[in-house]
Write a protein that holds these residues in place. Structure first.
Motif, PDB file in Angstrom:
ATOM      1  N   ILE A   1       0.478  -1.809  -0.106  1.00 60.26           N
ATOM      2  CA  ILE A   1       0.298  -0.326   0.040  1.00 60.26           C
ATOM      3  C   ILE A   1       0.815   0.949   0.449  1.00 60.26           C
ATOM      4  O   ILE A   1       0.714   2.261  -0.311  1.00 60.26           O
ATOM      5  CB  ILE A   1      -0.775   0.044   0.955  1.00 60.26           C
ATOM      6  CG1 ILE A   1      -1.818  -1.083   1.106  1.00 60.26           C
ATOM      7  CG2 ILE A   1      -1.500   1.531   1.317  1.00 60.26           C
ATOM      8  CD1 ILE A   1      -2.268  -1.721   2.441  1.00 60.26           C
ATOM      9  N   ALA A   2       2.222   1.009   0.334  1.00 58.45           N
ATOM     10  CA  ALA A   2       3.177   2.086   0.771  1.00 58.45           C
ATOM     11  C   ALA A   2       3.409   2.452  -0.374  1.00 58.45           C
ATOM     12  O   ALA A   2       3.786   3.458  -0.912  1.00 58.45           O
ATOM     13  CB  ALA A   2       4.329   2.386   1.496  1.00 58.45           C
ATOM     14  N   ALA A   3       3.799   1.837  -1.360  1.00 59.08           N
ATOM     15  CA  ALA A   3       4.579   1.734  -2.465  1.00 59.08           C
ATOM     16  C   ALA A   3       3.726   2.390  -3.355  1.00 59.08           C
ATOM     17  O   ALA A   3       4.389   2.813  -4.193  1.00 59.08           O
ATOM     18  CB  ALA A   3       5.100   0.191  -3.083  1.00 59.08           C
ATOM     19  N   ASP A   4       2.462   2.027  -3.166  1.00 56.75           N
ATOM     20  CA  ASP A   4       1.464   2.316  -4.445  1.00 56.75           C
ATOM     21  C   ASP A   4       1.450   3.443  -4.728  1.00 56.75           C
ATOM     22  O   ASP A   4       1.020   4.615  -5.214  1.00 56.75           O
ATOM     23  CB  ASP A   4       0.202   1.431  -4.212  1.00 56.75           C
ATOM     24  CG  ASP A   4      -0.928   1.599  -5.029  1.00 56.75           C
ATOM     25  OD1 ASP A   4      -1.977   2.612  -4.538  1.00 56.75           O
ATOM     26  OD2 ASP A   4      -0.848   1.594  -6.382  1.00 56.75           O
ATOM     27  N   ARG A   5       1.227   4.147  -2.891  1.00 59.82           N
ATOM     28  CA  ARG A   5       0.571   5.278  -2.585  1.00 59.82           C
ATOM     29  C   ARG A   5       1.704   6.219  -3.022  1.00 59.82           C
ATOM     30  O   ARG A   5       1.586   7.012  -3.501  1.00 59.82           O
ATOM     31  CB  ARG A   5       0.440   6.159  -1.032  1.00 59.82           C
ATOM     32  CG  ARG A   5      -0.887   5.248  -0.662  1.00 59.82           C
ATOM     33  CD  ARG A   5      -1.251   5.215   0.898  1.00 59.82           C
ATOM     34  NE  ARG A   5      -2.532   5.021   1.428  1.00 59.82           N
ATOM     35  CZ  ARG A   5      -2.574   4.835   2.562  1.00 59.82           C
ATOM     36  NH1 ARG A   5      -2.028   5.204   3.550  1.00 59.82           N
ATOM     37  NH2 ARG A   5      -4.381   4.114   2.605  1.00 59.82           N
ATOM     38  N   LEU A   6       3.122   6.265  -3.322  1.00 55.32           N
ATOM     39  CA  LEU A   6       3.990   6.544  -3.142  1.00 55.32           C
ATOM     40  C   LEU A   6       4.350   7.203  -4.626  1.00 55.32           C
ATOM     41  O   LEU A   6       4.634   8.015  -5.239  1.00 55.32           O
ATOM     42  CB  LEU A   6       5.441   6.314  -2.324  1.00 55.32           C
ATOM     43  CG  LEU A   6       5.105   6.293  -0.863  1.00 55.32           C
ATOM     44  CD1 LEU A   6       6.540   5.630  -0.165  1.00 55.32           C
ATOM     45  CD2 LEU A   6       5.571   7.621  -0.711  1.00 55.32           C
ATOM     46  N   ALA A   7       3.844   5.614  -5.551  1.00 59.71           N
ATOM     47  CA  ALA A   7       4.388   5.886  -6.747  1.00 59.71           C
ATOM     48  C   ALA A   7       3.349   7.023  -7.359  1.00 59.71           C
ATOM     49  O   ALA A   7       3.827   7.634  -8.164  1.00 59.71           O
ATOM     50  CB  ALA A   7       3.759   4.492  -7.763  1.00 59.71           C
ATOM     51  N   ARG A   8       1.986   7.034  -6.561  1.00 59.04           N
ATOM     52  CA  ARG A   8       1.260   7.667  -7.129  1.00 59.04           C
ATOM     53  C   ARG A   8       1.064   8.934  -6.648  1.00 59.04           C
ATOM     54  O   ARG A   8       1.290  10.121  -8.054  1.00 59.04           O
ATOM     55  CB  ARG A   8      -0.086   7.304  -6.663  1.00 59.04           C
ATOM     56  CG  ARG A   8      -1.428   6.083  -6.882  1.00 59.04           C
ATOM     57  CD  ARG A   8      -2.342   5.726  -6.081  1.00 59.04           C
ATOM     58  NE  ARG A   8      -2.981   4.465  -6.087  1.00 59.04           N
ATOM     59  CZ  ARG A   8      -3.729   3.966  -7.553  1.00 59.04           C
ATOM     60  NH1 ARG A   8      -4.074   4.888  -8.013  1.00 59.04           N
ATOM     61  NH2 ARG A   8      -3.740   2.882  -7.836  1.00 59.04           N
ATOM     62  N   ILE A   9       1.837   9.666  -5.758  1.00 60.65           N
ATOM     63  CA  ILE A   9       2.011  11.197  -5.227  1.00 60.65           C
ATOM     64  C   ILE A   9       3.342  11.510  -5.934  1.00 60.65           C
ATOM     65  O   ILE A   9       3.502  12.266  -5.989  1.00 60.65           O
ATOM     66  CB  ILE A   9       2.578  11.070  -3.804  1.00 60.65           C
ATOM     67  CG1 ILE A   9       1.728  12.853  -3.181  1.00 60.65           C
ATOM     68  CG2 ILE A   9       3.585  10.765  -3.306  1.00 60.65           C
ATOM     69  CD1 ILE A   9       1.643  12.859  -2.028  1.00 60.65           C
ATOM     70  N   ALA A  10       4.090  10.268  -6.274  1.00 61.09           N
ATOM     71  CA  ALA A  10       5.273  10.792  -6.932  1.00 61.09           C
ATOM     72  C   ALA A  10       5.105  12.192  -8.317  1.00 61.09           C
ATOM     73  O   ALA A  10       5.664  12.270  -8.723  1.00 61.09           O
ATOM     74  CB  ALA A  10       6.169   9.720  -7.569  1.00 61.09           C
ATOM     75  N   THR A  11       3.875  11.536  -8.703  1.00 57.24           N
ATOM     76  CA  THR A  11       2.892  12.432 -10.547  1.00 57.24           C
ATOM     77  C   THR A  11       2.814  13.875  -9.804  1.00 57.24           C
ATOM     78  O   THR A  11       3.331  14.797 -10.856  1.00 57.24           O
ATOM     79  CB  THR A  11       1.801  11.776 -11.186  1.00 57.24           C
ATOM     80  OG1 THR A  11       0.705  11.709  -9.769  1.00 57.24           O
ATOM     81  CG2 THR A  11       2.853  10.314 -11.458  1.00 57.24           C
ATOM     82  N   CYS A  12       2.911  14.080  -8.777  1.00 61.16           N
ATOM     83  CA  CYS A  12       2.575  15.488  -8.376  1.00 61.16           C
ATOM     84  C   CYS A  12       4.321  16.306  -8.056  1.00 61.16           C
ATOM     85  O   CYS A  12       4.952  16.059  -7.294  1.00 61.16           O
ATOM     86  CB  CYS A  12       1.686  15.377  -6.913  1.00 61.16           C
ATOM     87  SG  CYS A  12       0.474  15.099  -6.548  1.00 61.16           S
ATOM     88  N   SER A  13       4.633  16.563  -8.898  1.00 56.00           N
ATOM     89  CA  SER A  13       5.800  17.092  -9.061  1.00 56.00           C
ATOM     90  C   SER A  13       5.583  18.413 -10.889  1.00 56.00           C
ATOM     91  O   SER A  13       5.360  18.065 -11.403  1.00 56.00           O
ATOM     92  CB  SER A  13       7.059  15.568 -10.023  1.00 56.00           C
ATOM     93  OG  SER A  13       8.102  16.332 -10.669  1.00 56.00           O
ATOM     94  N   GLU A  14       7.051  19.162 -10.622  1.00 52.55           N
ATOM     95  CA  GLU A  14       7.486  19.509 -12.051  1.00 52.55           C
ATOM     96  C   GLU A  14       7.745  18.658 -12.688  1.00 52.55           C
ATOM     97  O   GLU A  14       8.601  17.718 -12.813  1.00 52.55           O
ATOM     98  CB  GLU A  14       8.008  20.635 -11.969  1.00 52.55           C
ATOM     99  CG  GLU A  14       8.040  21.707 -10.621  1.00 52.55           C
ATOM    100  CD  GLU A  14       8.621  22.993 -10.529  1.00 52.55           C
ATOM    101  OE1 GLU A  14       8.870  23.447  -9.548  1.00 52.55           O
ATOM    102  OE2 GLU A  14       9.710  22.993 -11.360  1.00 52.55           O
TER     103      GLU A  14
END
Ligand code: HGY
Ligand code: MN
Ligand code: MN
Length: 408
Positions: free
Chosen positions: A7-20
């Motif tokens: 779950i942690a890995a999935d959440r971090l992959a998703r929020i990583a798209t919030c980027s310049e």
């Protein structure tokens, strides 16, 4: 059996798209990328049964009340990244904190105290020449003067925060009562090679190094690269280069020192004109504050000598300082017990990186849990922590929380 690491890995992959756009993650405070990240973090906090609000300093706060008078335990880390950084530094501590609270609830364990998970806005100090705005606000150590500092585009911190929905003039009221603060726990990717070398998923931090940053500008005179005689030049880049080398040589003098010139700007920065001005950042870190302060004074004096030698003007000021912070022995012992009780060796490890915990230490006892970092690399797109190791961290953090006592 819930796979908390997955779950942690999935959440971090998703929020990583919030980027310049660009390599890795670039999510600076009070930017569109930060704004995009908030709904993700809000969802994580709500899934953990926390009520969510953003405070005046831009920290997203998830809280679950415990019995009146039982005190508050804080968990958190930072949402921001460096430029072209990794997808774990900072934000991992927020997602693991939410999952640890969620795991306690799913294990049917009602915490006998209030708990807050904190997503701090700005720990890196990459956009503005300051950092730790959020934890310093909670600890009551916030200096309002930093609100006047500006980023490279000239946007003041005050204005960026207000435009983001924060309330610069209300930050002073955020200070939490010490009597209510049980402690603070921050999970963080190690950002070094020790745990990988020891083949261990988790490490319990002993102490966090101290840090100071100086803003340095050499000023000389520009001129035509072909016609201005060498002997009368006042070349700002010659002075800056001498300081860069002197700083590196000073860092080599002591095994505990880390001295870095990470950013440097040249004006007019064209191939055929003598540089008239150079600005650079000088950062010094050490576990011992005396060593760090002495090195800062030594390099300030060297910069003055260099400016005199090359007939340059010098502006140099220390713009940021955070003393070294030991982790609280009592919390360290409890966290070590939690790691060993959930399958780890309970290794101790020092932190050469600084963290939000450095500032939270002025509010309450602190503890940090490091998670193994592949190849020991961080502040780069290749930064990585495994789902399995993050799952081990959630288990240890939930065990730690489950065995904590309220203040009364
Ligand atoms: O620079 C640091 O030590 C941290 O990653 N902000
Ligand atoms: Mn960090
Ligand atoms: Mn960092």
């Amino acid at each position: 059996m819930t796979d908390w690491g997955a779950i942690a890995a999935d959440r971090l992959a998703r929020i990583a798209t919030c980027s310049e756009p660009g390599p890795g993650v670039t999510r600076l405070p009070f930017t569109p990328a930060h704004k995009d990240a908030l709904p993700h973090i809000r969802d994580w906090m709500e899934a953990a049964g926390l009520s969510v609000a953003m405070d005046a300093a831009g920290t997203l706060v998830g809280r679950k009340d415990g019995p009146a008078g039982s005190g508050t335990f804080y968990i958190g880390s930072h949402q921001d990244s460096v430029r072209e950084g990794g997808m774990y530094d900072g934000i991992m501590g927020v997602v693991l904190g939410c999952l640890a609270v969620e795991k306690c609830a799913s294990d049917g364990h009602a915490l006998p105290f209030s708990v807050e998970v904190l997503a701090f806005a700005d720990e890196e100090g990459v956009r503005f020449p300051t950092a730790l705005l959020g934890p310093r606000a909670l600890a009551g150590t916030f200096d309002p003067e930093v609100l006047a500092t500006a980023d490279r585009d000239g946007t003041r911190l005050r204005d960026a925060l207000a435009a983001f929905g924060g309330a610069p003039d209300a930050i002073g009221a955020l200070a939490r009562p010490r009597s209510d603060a049980i402690g603070y726990l921050e999970a963080h990717i190690e950002q070094g090679p020790v745990l990988e070398t020891e083949d261990e998923a988790l490490g319990v931090v002993t102490a966090i190094c101290g840090i100071e940053r100086h803003a340095v500008t050499f000023r000389g005179e520009t001129g035509h690269a072909g016609t201005l005689p060498m002997a009368i030049r006042r070349d700002a880049l010659v002075g800056a280069s001498a300081l860069v080398t002197a700083a590196h040589m000073a860092g080599l003098e002591h095994p505990d020192l880390r001295v870095t010139v990470g950013a440097l700007d040249v004006w007019p920065n064209v191939v055929n004109a003598v540089p008239r001005a150079v600005s650079l950042t000088l950062e010094i870190r050490a576990p011992d504050d005396r060593l760090r302060e002495d090195t800062g004074a030594q390099l300030t004096s060297m910069a003055q000598d260099i400016a005199a030698r090359w007939s340059l003007d010098l502006d140099m000021s220390r713009v940021y300082r955070q003393p070294a912070q030991p982790c609280a022995p009592e919390l360290r012992a409890r966290l070590t017990d939690a790691v060993t009780a959930t399958g780890g060796k309970g290794l101790s490890i020092a932190s050469g990186a600084t963290h939000d915990a450095s500032a939270m230490a002025d509010l309450c006892p602190i503890a940090m849990l490091f998670v193994r970092c592949r190849d020991g690399v961080s502040h780069v797109p290749e930064e990585h922590a495994s789902a399995e190791d993050m799952g081990a961290a959630v288990a240890a953090m939930a065990h730690f929380l489950g065995h904590l006592q309220p203040t009364s």
